[in-house]
Design a protein around this motif. Sequence first.
Motif, PDB file in Angstrom:
ATOM      1  N   VAL A  96       0.825  -1.210   0.000  1.00 44.62           N
ATOM      2  CA  VAL A  96       0.000   0.000   0.000  1.00 44.62           C
ATOM      3  C   VAL A  96       0.857   1.257   0.000  1.00 44.62           C
ATOM      4  CG1 VAL A  96      -1.825   1.232   1.246  1.00 44.62           C
ATOM      5  CG2 VAL A  96      -1.794  -1.276   1.218  1.00 44.62           C
ATOM      6  N   ARG A  97       0.407   2.259  -0.721  1.00 49.33           N
ATOM      7  CA  ARG A  97       1.063   3.573  -0.769  1.00 49.33           C
ATOM      8  C   ARG A  97       0.348   4.531   0.192  1.00 49.33           C
ATOM      9  NH1 ARG A  97       4.202   4.540  -5.437  1.00 49.33           N
ATOM     10  NH2 ARG A  97       3.860   6.763  -5.165  1.00 49.33           N
ATOM     11  N   PHE A  98       1.092   5.505   0.677  1.00 48.57           N
ATOM     12  CA  PHE A  98       0.544   6.510   1.590  1.00 48.57           C
ATOM     13  C   PHE A  98       0.941   7.901   1.121  1.00 48.57           C
ATOM     14  CE2 PHE A  98       0.478   2.631   3.897  1.00 48.57           C
ATOM     15  CZ  PHE A  98      -0.566   2.727   4.793  1.00 48.57           C
ATOM     16  N   ARG A  99       0.071   8.853   1.361  1.00 47.97           N
ATOM     17  CA  ARG A  99       0.326  10.242   0.984  1.00 47.97           C
ATOM     18  C   ARG A  99       0.258  11.106   2.232  1.00 47.97           C
ATOM     19  NH1 ARG A  99      -3.163  11.927  -3.851  1.00 47.97           N
ATOM     20  NH2 ARG A  99      -1.551  10.707  -4.901  1.00 47.97           N
ATOM     21  N   ARG A 135      10.682   4.805   0.387  1.00 45.82           N
ATOM     22  CA  ARG A 135      10.152   6.079  -0.116  1.00 45.82           C
ATOM     23  C   ARG A 135       9.282   5.880  -1.355  1.00 45.82           C
ATOM     24  NH1 ARG A 135      12.397  11.017   1.570  1.00 45.82           N
ATOM     25  NH2 ARG A 135      14.030  10.806   3.141  1.00 45.82           N
ATOM     26  N   SER A 136       9.434   4.755  -2.032  1.00 46.80           N
ATOM     27  CA  SER A 136       8.608   4.493  -3.208  1.00 46.80           C
ATOM     28  C   SER A 136       7.142   4.328  -2.850  1.00 46.80           C
ATOM     29  CB  SER A 136       9.100   3.241  -3.940  1.00 46.80           C
ATOM     30  OG  SER A 136       8.911   2.081  -3.133  1.00 46.80           O
ATOM     31  N   ARG A 137       6.861   4.099  -1.563  1.00 44.04           N
ATOM     32  CA  ARG A 137       5.487   3.932  -1.094  1.00 44.04           C
ATOM     33  C   ARG A 137       4.942   5.206  -0.485  1.00 44.04           C
ATOM     34  NH1 ARG A 137       5.515  -0.054   3.353  1.00 44.04           N
ATOM     35  NH2 ARG A 137       3.271   0.193   3.120  1.00 44.04           N
ATOM     36  N   LEU A 138       5.749   6.262  -0.456  1.00 42.14           N
ATOM     37  CA  LEU A 138       5.370   7.482   0.254  1.00 42.14           C
ATOM     38  C   LEU A 138       5.356   8.662  -0.696  1.00 42.14           C
ATOM     39  CD1 LEU A 138       7.752   6.907   3.291  1.00 42.14           C
ATOM     40  CD2 LEU A 138       5.310   6.404   3.232  1.00 42.14           C
ATOM     41  N   VAL A 167      -4.024   6.719   3.320  1.00 39.72           N
ATOM     42  CA  VAL A 167      -3.830   5.677   2.320  1.00 39.72           C
ATOM     43  C   VAL A 167      -4.169   6.272   0.953  1.00 39.72           C
ATOM     44  CG1 VAL A 167      -4.651   3.447   1.466  1.00 39.72           C
ATOM     45  CG2 VAL A 167      -4.366   3.817   3.931  1.00 39.72           C
ATOM     46  N   SER A 168      -3.294   6.059  -0.033  1.00 42.36           N
ATOM     47  CA  SER A 168      -3.544   6.665  -1.343  1.00 42.36           C
ATOM     48  C   SER A 168      -3.699   5.657  -2.468  1.00 42.36           C
ATOM     49  CB  SER A 168      -2.407   7.633  -1.701  1.00 42.36           C
ATOM     50  OG  SER A 168      -1.172   6.958  -1.813  1.00 42.36           O
ATOM     51  N   GLY A 169      -3.333   4.381  -2.251  1.00 38.65           N
ATOM     52  CA  GLY A 169      -3.456   3.403  -3.322  1.00 38.65           C
ATOM     53  C   GLY A 169      -2.503   2.245  -3.109  1.00 38.65           C
ATOM     54  N   PHE A 170      -2.161   1.589  -4.208  1.00 41.42           N
ATOM     55  CA  PHE A 170      -1.300   0.415  -4.138  1.00 41.42           C
ATOM     56  C   PHE A 170      -0.026   0.630  -4.929  1.00 41.42           C
ATOM     57  CE2 PHE A 170      -5.419  -1.195  -3.019  1.00 41.42           C
ATOM     58  CZ  PHE A 170      -5.136  -2.084  -1.997  1.00 41.42           C
ATOM     59  N   VAL A 171       1.050  -0.002  -4.466  1.00 45.75           N
ATOM     60  CA  VAL A 171       2.316   0.036  -5.180  1.00 45.75           C
ATOM     61  C   VAL A 171       2.107  -0.574  -6.554  1.00 45.75           C
ATOM     62  CG1 VAL A 171       4.698  -0.805  -5.185  1.00 45.75           C
ATOM     63  CG2 VAL A 171       3.610  -0.114  -3.037  1.00 45.75           C
TER      64      VAL A 171
END
Length: 211
Positions: A96-99, A135-138, A167-171
Amino acid sequence: MGPMRNWMMCLGLAGTLSACGIEAGYQVDSGTFGNATLNNTQMMNGERSYTQVLADRFAREIPTQINFAFDSAELDATAQQVLTLQADWIRQFPEVRFRVYGHTDAVGSSGYNKSLGMRRARAVVSFFASRGISRSRLEAVVSYGETQPLVPTGERERRNRRTVTQVSGFVDGNQNLLDGKYAQVVYREYIKSAEPKTTVEIDTSSSAFEQ
């Protein structure tokens, strides 16, 4: 009062509830009964996205925002405690990605506040990276500056000087990972449930929020 009369009264009560349009047994449902099944159904038919499910859960289980001193992007002790809780949660979901959204109060120019909001968001991202999160997830690409205050005022207001993690989406390549596997991913939490956990106490005293 005999058993037969008790039984008759129960039937009468059920009939009364039915006549009023109230289903018998409705008081058992406090608002959460059956939600798990409802959520699963909504996810399967596309009514709820996996991103929204995790976003709702993150916001429910973890404090999502921290605050800053005036004209500062430094993370104080209270902010670091909250971010530690966020980092622990984020590490559970490597797909999961985060913003991180940065905000300021209304003191200062719009351009300066936009820059300050971005510096605050980047400070949070750097903190997460120092805790082993890629950092690729942030993302720290959005700064609202002074445009979305929690407290409408032109004065200094600590509650407006904040970042919010969402939460902003998926890697990339993992957007479909949870399709039919959400329970398995969530179940990872229980693998380490027997391990001792460190309790982090957040200082909510007034002195911790002084400017």
